[in-house]
Design a protein around this motif. Structure first.
Motif, PDB file in Angstrom:
ATOM      1  N   LYS A  25       0.807  -1.210   0.000  1.00  0.00           N
ATOM      2  CA  LYS A  25       0.000   0.000   0.000  1.00  0.00           C
ATOM      3  C   LYS A  25       0.846   1.268   0.000  1.00  0.00           C
ATOM      4  CE  LYS A  25      -3.965  -2.248   2.184  1.00  0.00           C
ATOM      5  NZ  LYS A  25      -4.905  -2.262   3.340  1.00  0.00           N
ATOM      6  N   THR A  26       2.065   1.172   0.524  1.00  0.00           N
ATOM      7  CA  THR A  26       2.945   2.333   0.556  1.00  0.00           C
ATOM      8  C   THR A  26       3.534   2.585  -0.824  1.00  0.00           C
ATOM      9  OG1 THR A  26       3.527   1.908   2.860  1.00  0.00           O
ATOM     10  CG2 THR A  26       5.020   3.319   1.603  1.00  0.00           C
ATOM     11  N   LEU A  27       3.461   3.824  -1.273  1.00  0.00           N
ATOM     12  CA  LEU A  27       4.089   4.190  -2.540  1.00  0.00           C
ATOM     13  C   LEU A  27       5.592   3.938  -2.445  1.00  0.00           C
ATOM     14  CD1 LEU A  27       4.180   5.661  -5.337  1.00  0.00           C
ATOM     15  CD2 LEU A  27       4.501   7.779  -4.022  1.00  0.00           C
ATOM     16  N   THR A  28       6.119   3.143  -3.337  1.00  0.00           N
ATOM     17  CA  THR A  28       7.561   2.909  -3.400  1.00  0.00           C
ATOM     18  C   THR A  28       8.030   3.219  -4.811  1.00  0.00           C
ATOM     19  OG1 THR A  28       7.495   1.189  -1.700  1.00  0.00           O
ATOM     20  CG2 THR A  28       9.421   1.228  -3.131  1.00  0.00           C
ATOM     21  N   VAL A  29       9.012   4.104  -4.897  1.00  0.00           N
ATOM     22  CA  VAL A  29       9.575   4.511  -6.184  1.00  0.00           C
ATOM     23  C   VAL A  29      11.037   4.099  -6.221  1.00  0.00           C
ATOM     24  CG1 VAL A  29      10.111   6.451  -7.713  1.00  0.00           C
ATOM     25  CG2 VAL A  29       7.989   6.456  -6.374  1.00  0.00           C
ATOM     26  N   ILE A  61      13.817   3.950  -3.198  1.00  0.00           N
ATOM     27  CA  ILE A  61      14.909   2.982  -3.197  1.00  0.00           C
ATOM     28  C   ILE A  61      15.766   3.213  -4.437  1.00  0.00           C
ATOM     29  CG2 ILE A  61      13.550   1.299  -1.905  1.00  0.00           C
ATOM     30  CD1 ILE A  61      13.254  -0.319  -4.520  1.00  0.00           C
ATOM     31  N   VAL A  62      17.027   2.835  -4.350  1.00  0.00           N
ATOM     32  CA  VAL A  62      17.931   2.918  -5.492  1.00  0.00           C
ATOM     33  C   VAL A  62      18.277   1.492  -5.906  1.00  0.00           C
ATOM     34  CG1 VAL A  62      20.225   3.619  -6.273  1.00  0.00           C
ATOM     35  CG2 VAL A  62      18.861   5.163  -4.865  1.00  0.00           C
ATOM     36  N   GLU A  67      10.570  -7.144  -4.785  1.00  0.00           N
ATOM     37  CA  GLU A  67      10.765  -7.378  -3.352  1.00  0.00           C
ATOM     38  C   GLU A  67      10.292  -6.193  -2.517  1.00  0.00           C
ATOM     39  OE1 GLU A  67      14.378  -8.083  -0.100  1.00  0.00           O
ATOM     40  OE2 GLU A  67      14.809  -8.212  -2.252  1.00  0.00           O
ATOM     41  N   TYR A  68      10.570  -4.987  -3.004  1.00  0.00           N
ATOM     42  CA  TYR A  68      10.201  -3.786  -2.259  1.00  0.00           C
ATOM     43  C   TYR A  68       8.838  -3.235  -2.656  1.00  0.00           C
ATOM     44  CZ  TYR A  68      14.807  -3.506  -0.134  1.00  0.00           C
ATOM     45  OH  TYR A  68      15.933  -3.771   0.609  1.00  0.00           O
ATOM     46  N   GLY A  69       8.183  -3.884  -3.600  1.00  0.00           N
ATOM     47  CA  GLY A  69       6.856  -3.442  -3.999  1.00  0.00           C
ATOM     48  C   GLY A  69       6.837  -2.126  -4.728  1.00  0.00           C
ATOM     49  N   ALA A  70       7.860  -1.863  -5.535  1.00  0.00           N
ATOM     50  CA  ALA A  70       7.927  -0.594  -6.263  1.00  0.00           C
ATOM     51  C   ALA A  70       6.885  -0.561  -7.374  1.00  0.00           C
ATOM     52  CB  ALA A  70       9.322  -0.392  -6.846  1.00  0.00           C
ATOM     53  N   THR A  98       9.520  -5.619 -16.545  1.00  0.00           N
ATOM     54  CA  THR A  98       9.598  -6.985 -16.034  1.00  0.00           C
ATOM     55  C   THR A  98       8.999  -7.069 -14.631  1.00  0.00           C
ATOM     56  OG1 THR A  98      11.594  -7.419 -17.331  1.00  0.00           O
ATOM     57  CG2 THR A  98      11.173  -8.898 -15.484  1.00  0.00           C
ATOM     58  N   ALA A  99       9.152  -5.985 -13.858  1.00  0.00           N
ATOM     59  CA  ALA A  99       8.613  -5.948 -12.499  1.00  0.00           C
ATOM     60  C   ALA A  99       7.134  -5.570 -12.460  1.00  0.00           C
ATOM     61  CB  ALA A  99       9.408  -4.961 -11.657  1.00  0.00           C
ATOM     62  N   GLY A 100       6.555  -5.191 -13.591  1.00  0.00           N
ATOM     63  CA  GLY A 100       5.182  -4.712 -13.595  1.00  0.00           C
ATOM     64  C   GLY A 100       5.044  -3.325 -13.023  1.00  0.00           C
ATOM     65  N   ALA A 101       6.146  -2.569 -13.043  1.00  0.00           N
ATOM     66  CA  ALA A 101       6.141  -1.200 -12.526  1.00  0.00           C
ATOM     67  C   ALA A 101       6.019  -0.202 -13.674  1.00  0.00           C
ATOM     68  CB  ALA A 101       7.417  -0.928 -11.736  1.00  0.00           C
ATOM     69  N   LEU A 102       5.553   0.980 -13.364  1.00  0.00           N
ATOM     70  CA  LEU A 102       5.487   2.051 -14.350  1.00  0.00           C
ATOM     71  C   LEU A 102       6.912   2.497 -14.668  1.00  0.00           C
ATOM     72  CD1 LEU A 102       3.018   3.745 -15.576  1.00  0.00           C
ATOM     73  CD2 LEU A 102       3.847   5.566 -14.089  1.00  0.00           C
TER      74      LEU A 102
END
Length: 212
Positions: free
Chosen positions: A8-12, A108-109, A147-150, A166-170
């Motif tokens: 639920k937490t925004l992770t970029v 996260i980097v 892993e970090y839900g980004a 690949t991660a399904g992230a924007l």
């Protein structure tokens, strides 16, 4: 809108070289020192035009395959001496990380760089992400992003676009490295910004849309 529902937490996530930091001056200095020490000619000006992929790929242009592991280890040992101090933050880098925090998220980097050296850069520049994960390139970056839900990954290279997807992230891309805006779009970037100075406003709009 792509998201990772369990988190639920925004992770970029952010790439490091040529996204958050302009590592060209430091890497050039380190390659020049490596060349002087080994006696092997290295075109450092050329090398810094193709940052992004793992170190071993660049060293393969200059050293025989059987020498690369030892030379790579030596480069990483030399790196803190030559590469940290000359390397500035990219325009908007600090503000981009701060914008994630201001939105209640975590930054996260995720980088292909040797993780201890990545941390040295960020500490030197006063950029404080919530986590730094190194040694991951292109599609492999998805391991940490998942892993970090980004839900967002920001980078400058085609490999960063592939990692995000690949991660399904924007995939948010900036043409501040070796890849042009057109190349990043062709690779599948969802958003292309001129540079990180445009990121806070984009994130505010993204967050508002996500809440709606």
């Amino acid at each position: 809108m792509i998201s990772n529902a369990p988190h639920k937490t925004l992770t970029v996530g952010f790439d490091l070289d040529m996204t958050l930091i302009d590592s060209r001056p430091g890497i050039k200095a380190c390659y020049e020192a490596l060349s002087a020490e080994t006696g092997v000619p290295i075109d450092a000006d050329l090398a810094v035009t193709r940052l992004g992929p793992p170190l071993d790929q660049e060293l393969a242009h200059w050293f025989p395959a059987d020498e690369i592991p030892a030379v790579a280890d030596r480069y990483r040992e030399m790196y803190p001496t030559y590469a940290i101090a000359p390397t500035p933050a990219m325009p908007g880098a600090r503000e981009a990380v701060a914008a994630v925090r201001a939105a209640g998220g975590r930054a996260i980097v995720v980088t292909a760089k040797h993780e201890p050296n990545a941390k040295l850069h960020l500490e030197h520049l006063g950029i404080e992400p919530d986590a730094v994960i190194g040694w991951l390139w292109a599609e492999a970056k998805a391991e940490a992003l998942k892993e970090y839900g980004a839900s967002v990954y920001v980078g400058d290279h085609l490999g960063d676009v592939r990692g995000a997807r690949t991660a399904g992230a924007l995939s948010v891309a900036v043409p501040t490295g070796p890849c042009s805006a057109d190349e990043l779009r062709a690779e599948g970037a969802d958003v292309v910004l001129d540079d990180l100075t445009a990121f806070p406003a984009w994130l505010a709009s993204y967050s508002a849309t996500a809440r709606a």
